[in-house]
Design an enzyme around this catalytic site. Structure first.
Site, PDB file in Angstrom:
ATOM      1  N   CYS A 166      45.048  43.531  26.090  1.00 16.84           N
ATOM      2  CA  CYS A 166      44.868  42.335  27.238  1.00 16.84           C
ATOM      3  C   CYS A 166      43.205  42.428  27.412  1.00 16.84           C
ATOM      4  O   CYS A 166      42.918  43.615  27.649  1.00 16.84           O
ATOM      5  CB  CYS A 166      45.710  42.397  28.398  1.00 16.84           C
ATOM      6  SG  CYS A 166      45.246  41.038  29.456  1.00 16.84           S
ATOM      7  N   ARG A 200      53.983  39.970  37.994  1.00 16.65           N
ATOM      8  CA  ARG A 200      53.159  41.078  38.203  1.00 16.65           C
ATOM      9  C   ARG A 200      52.712  41.100  39.720  1.00 16.65           C
ATOM     10  O   ARG A 200      51.987  40.171  40.099  1.00 16.65           O
ATOM     11  CB  ARG A 200      52.058  41.325  37.233  1.00 16.65           C
ATOM     12  CG  ARG A 200      51.534  42.634  37.475  1.00 16.65           C
ATOM     13  CD  ARG A 200      50.104  43.097  36.520  1.00 16.65           C
ATOM     14  NE  ARG A 200      50.631  43.143  35.180  1.00 16.65           N
ATOM     15  CZ  ARG A 200      50.241  42.239  34.308  1.00 16.65           C
ATOM     16  NH1 ARG A 200      49.354  41.449  34.468  1.00 16.65           N
ATOM     17  NH2 ARG A 200      50.822  42.491  33.025  1.00 16.65           N
ATOM     18  N   CYS A 237      48.295  35.630  29.858  1.00 11.75           N
ATOM     19  CA  CYS A 237      48.346  36.192  31.307  1.00 11.75           C
ATOM     20  C   CYS A 237      47.703  35.461  32.348  1.00 11.75           C
ATOM     21  O   CYS A 237      46.735  35.062  32.311  1.00 11.75           O
ATOM     22  CB  CYS A 237      48.160  37.621  31.313  1.00 11.75           C
ATOM     23  SG  CYS A 237      47.993  38.287  32.956  1.00 11.75           S
ATOM     24  N   CYS A 275      35.192  36.688  44.955  1.00 15.77           N
ATOM     25  CA  CYS A 275      34.754  37.811  43.998  1.00 15.77           C
ATOM     26  C   CYS A 275      33.378  38.879  44.340  1.00 15.77           C
ATOM     27  O   CYS A 275      32.419  38.236  44.785  1.00 15.77           O
ATOM     28  CB  CYS A 275      34.582  37.109  42.464  1.00 15.77           C
ATOM     29  SG  CYS A 275      34.351  38.251  41.207  1.00 15.77           S
ATOM     30  N   CYS A 316      32.735  32.085  42.339  1.00 18.17           N
ATOM     31  CA  CYS A 316      34.007  32.180  42.867  1.00 18.17           C
ATOM     32  C   CYS A 316      33.910  32.936  44.202  1.00 18.17           C
ATOM     33  O   CYS A 316      33.429  33.952  44.259  1.00 18.17           O
ATOM     34  CB  CYS A 316      34.948  32.986  42.018  1.00 18.17           C
ATOM     35  SG  CYS A 316      35.001  32.274  40.124  1.00 18.17           S
ATOM     36  N   CYS A 356      44.468  46.702  29.862  1.00 18.12           N
ATOM     37  CA  CYS A 356      43.574  45.530  30.072  1.00 18.12           C
ATOM     38  C   CYS A 356      42.248  45.852  30.265  1.00 18.12           C
ATOM     39  O   CYS A 356      41.751  46.795  31.233  1.00 18.12           O
ATOM     40  CB  CYS A 356      44.241  44.627  31.224  1.00 18.12           C
ATOM     41  SG  CYS A 356      45.966  44.459  31.335  1.00 18.12           S
ATOM     42  N   CYS A 395      28.090  38.365  37.473  1.00 16.78           N
ATOM     43  CA  CYS A 395      28.639  36.919  36.978  1.00 16.78           C
ATOM     44  C   CYS A 395      27.954  35.957  37.453  1.00 16.78           C
ATOM     45  O   CYS A 395      27.947  35.828  38.590  1.00 16.78           O
ATOM     46  CB  CYS A 395      30.214  37.232  37.320  1.00 16.78           C
ATOM     47  SG  CYS A 395      30.927  35.539  36.594  1.00 16.78           S
TER      48      CYS A 395
END
Length: 332
Positions: free
Chosen positions: A143, A276, A203, A75, A72, A112, A68
């Site tokens: 999702c 969640r 979400c 991550c 971040c 998901c 990616c």
């Protein structure tokens, strides 16, 4: 402190009243009250809006891992850091459906799919739309989390039958810039707006334990609670330890009581949202999870892994829920 008076003050007496004008100071006051009063309020709100003895079960699959371009700082899939996670291509649709069938057999009601992208290319989005349609054909909720979306892309996912789009704000506006520089918080809010306008449920939650203050965790909840509509699902993630990322230098695992307090505060501020317990449950004792369910959490991810990190094993979850008298679709 009078819990009944606080219930009136915070519009908790009527489950139909939703607020979108929260102040951080109010969230701090809620969070900081005596623990028994906080949990009493949260459980009262929970019972007004949900079956307190039922937990939703979802499954998460990484359909495109690593590489990616975002930075971040927490991550394992960022190309900016050496974490040992390899970059893969988008999975074949048939393999995704096989995984979804296994998840359904294990008791997942929502499937998901996550791809490590800044934003999806059109050819890849078409393939994901086919996956969404196939998952829906199994009778499961669908999702995806694919990074940033344009309005047109959100409409395309909606037309494919997508139920939920996950796009977390991660943390408070004040702490956000210290962990991410390649994508602004406004970028995230824009994507959430596109998703809403396309008729897809949202979400959206965040991560705790990255070195942020308690005020940042509450600032994140205020941000979510003051969106034009509350997210239908609010995942609360405990940061998973990842070697090679900057957050390692300042991360600190939250105190268990602080986790339960945050869940309770989220339940009060967003009374109709599913809260969640997401990443990091492998760090939580059975007793802490039970306390979080009492405080208003009513969803978990099942399966041995979440993307690139560990998750409690299925038999442990089934055993815990059985001991608590909590129903779900889980099978051992």
């Amino acid at each position: 402190m009078n819990p009944a008076a606080d219930a009136t003050r915070y519009n908790l007496g009527d489950s139909g009243l939703l607020r979108f004008d929260w102040k951080v100071g109010e969230a701090v006051s809620l969070y900081g009250q005596p623990f028994a009063d906080l949990v009493f309020q949260a459980q009262s709100v929970h019972r007004q809006n949900f079956n307190p003895n039922h937990v939703e079960t979802a499954s998460l699959l990484s359909i495109k891992t690593g590489g990616c371009p975002e930075d971040c700082g927490y991550c394992s899939q960022s190309a900016h850091f050496d974490t040992g996670v390899p970059s893969t291509r988008l999975m074949d649709g048939h393999d995704v459906v096989v995984a979804a069938k296994r998840a359904k057999e294990a008791g997942a009601t929502r499937f998901c799919m996550a791809a490590a992208w800044r934003s999806p290319k059109e050819r890849d989005l078409d393939r994901v739309c086919d996956m969404v349609s196939a998952v829906k054909g199994l009778g499961m909720e669908s999702c995806v989390t694919l990074g940033m979306l344009t309005a047109t892309q959100a409409v395309k996912l909606s037309e494919a039958g997508l139920d939920f789009y996950n796009h977390n704000v991660d943390t408070s506006p004040e702490f956000y810039g210290s962990i991410i520089s390649t994508r602004t918080l406004e970028d995230r809010i824009d994507t959430l707006a596109h998703v809403r306008e396309a008729g897809i449920k949202v979400c959206c939650g965040g991560i705790i334990g990255m070195g942020e203050r308690v005020e940042d965790r509450l600032g994140m909840l205020v941000l979510l609670a003051n969106l034009p509509s509350h997210p239908e699902s609010v995942p609360i993630n405990l940061w998973n330890e990842v070697k090679g990322v900057p957050v390692n230098e300042k991360a600190e695992r939250p105190d268990p009581i602080a986790v339960a307090r945050l869940v309770a505060t989220a339940r009060i501020m967003m009374p109709k949202s599913v809260v969640r317990l997401s990443a990091g449950r492998q760090y939580m004792t059975d007793e802490l999870q039970a306390l979080c369910f009492l405080a208003g959490a009513n969803s978990i991810f099942i399966g041995d892994s979440l993307l690139t990190t560990q998750n409690p094993q299925l038999h442990r979850d089934a055993h815990l829920l059985a001991r608590l008298g909590i129903t779900s679709e889980l099978t051992e």
